[in-house]
Design a protein around this motif. Structure first.
Motif, PDB file in Angstrom:
ATOM      1  N   SER A  71       0.834  -1.190   0.000  1.00 20.98           N
ATOM      2  CA  SER A  71       0.000   0.000   0.000  1.00 20.98           C
ATOM      3  C   SER A  71       0.872   1.244   0.000  1.00 20.98           C
ATOM      4  CB  SER A  71      -0.892  -0.014   1.248  1.00 20.98           C
ATOM      5  OG  SER A  71      -1.764   1.081   1.240  1.00 20.98           O
ATOM      6  N   ALA A  73       0.542   5.924  -0.063  1.00 19.19           N
ATOM      7  CA  ALA A  73      -0.316   7.095   0.077  1.00 19.19           C
ATOM      8  C   ALA A  73       0.361   8.275  -0.590  1.00 19.19           C
ATOM      9  CB  ALA A  73      -0.575   7.403   1.547  1.00 19.19           C
ATOM     10  N   PHE A  75      -0.057  12.501  -0.821  1.00 21.98           N
ATOM     11  CA  PHE A  75      -0.704  13.693  -0.288  1.00 21.98           C
ATOM     12  C   PHE A  75      -0.379  14.853  -1.214  1.00 21.98           C
ATOM     13  CE2 PHE A  75      -0.584  10.800   3.181  1.00 21.98           C
ATOM     14  CZ  PHE A  75      -1.767  11.041   3.871  1.00 21.98           C
ATOM     15  N   HIS A  95      -3.665   5.343  -1.640  1.00 23.68           N
ATOM     16  CA  HIS A  95      -4.666   6.243  -1.074  1.00 23.68           C
ATOM     17  C   HIS A  95      -4.196   7.676  -1.316  1.00 23.68           C
ATOM     18  CE1 HIS A  95      -6.216   2.653   0.821  1.00 23.68           C
ATOM     19  NE2 HIS A  95      -4.999   2.421   1.258  1.00 23.68           N
ATOM     20  N   ASN A  97      -4.507  11.555  -0.274  1.00 26.33           N
ATOM     21  CA  ASN A  97      -4.872  12.462   0.817  1.00 26.33           C
ATOM     22  C   ASN A  97      -5.552  11.742   1.979  1.00 26.33           C
ATOM     23  OD1 ASN A  97      -3.774  14.604  -0.582  1.00 26.33           O
ATOM     24  ND2 ASN A  97      -5.699  15.125  -1.552  1.00 26.33           N
ATOM     25  N   ASP A  98      -5.199  10.487   2.181  1.00 24.97           N
ATOM     26  CA  ASP A  98      -5.744   9.697   3.275  1.00 24.97           C
ATOM     27  C   ASP A  98      -4.879   8.443   3.409  1.00 24.97           C
ATOM     28  OD1 ASP A  98      -7.421   8.929   5.317  1.00 24.97           O
ATOM     29  OD2 ASP A  98      -9.052   8.271   4.024  1.00 24.97           O
ATOM     30  N   SER A  99      -4.972   7.807   4.516  1.00 25.66           N
ATOM     31  CA  SER A  99      -4.282   6.540   4.712  1.00 25.66           C
ATOM     32  C   SER A  99      -5.143   5.653   5.599  1.00 25.66           C
ATOM     33  CB  SER A  99      -2.907   6.777   5.335  1.00 25.66           C
ATOM     34  OG  SER A  99      -2.163   5.585   5.309  1.00 25.66           O
ATOM     35  N   PRO A 100      -6.295   5.225   5.054  1.00 28.42           N
ATOM     36  CA  PRO A 100      -7.223   4.457   5.881  1.00 28.42           C
ATOM     37  C   PRO A 100      -6.749   3.026   6.107  1.00 28.42           C
ATOM     38  CG  PRO A 100      -8.008   4.509   3.641  1.00 28.42           C
ATOM     39  CD  PRO A 100      -6.770   5.373   3.693  1.00 28.42           C
TER      40      PRO A 100
END
Length: 146
Positions: A71, A73, A75, A95, A97-100
């Motif tokens: 995964s 991310a 930004f 992802h 602007n997020d890192s769920p």
């Protein structure tokens, strides 16, 4: 409860600087380079190594310079540039602007390189664990015109 006897383990690389948190949390680390294990290995914990890049191409090279790819991310304030950049990262998920931390049954989950084989969830699992193969069998001798 008293800490266990023996040497204290730390997750902080010797040359990295803790920006936020501290041992054993080690939440945000600065001055990290890609030759450090904290940058080049998969980390399943609350650790965020921060690596500096001169430009977008160097950032992409750093991101892809690993044998793993579960995964990532990105930004960015640029809503068009971020997806274009994210599409070039060699991971199974990116992802923006997020890192769920999400694992939904209708979303394929999986990585690239040495971060697992295939995708899990929904029809993607069937696609990864099976293959389509058309098999035709003629049980009688066909009558060819020659």
């Amino acid at each position: 409860m008293a800490p266990a006897p023996g040497p204290r383990r730390t997750c902080r690389p010797p040359r990295a600087t803790v920006l936020l948190g501290g041992d054993p949390e080690c939440l945000v680390l600065a001055a990290v380079t890609n030759d450090m294990a904290v940058a080049s290995n998969e980390i399943f914990g609350p650790v965020a190594p921060v690596l500096r890049a001169a430009d977008e191409e160097e950032a992409l090279r750093i991101a892809n310079d690993t044998e793993y790819g579960l995964s990532s991310a990105v930004f960015s304030a640029d809503g068009e540039r971020a997806p274009a950049f994210a599409d070039r990262i060699e991971t199974g998920m990116t992802h923006i602007n997020d890192s769920p931390v999400v694992d939904m049954p209708n979303t394929p989950f999986g990585g690239e390189k040495n971060s697992g084989l295939g995708r899990y969830g929904t029809h993607a699992l069937l696609d990864e664990l099976t293959r389509q193969h058309w098999l035709s069998v003629q049980h009688t001798r066909p009558a060819y015109p020659f």
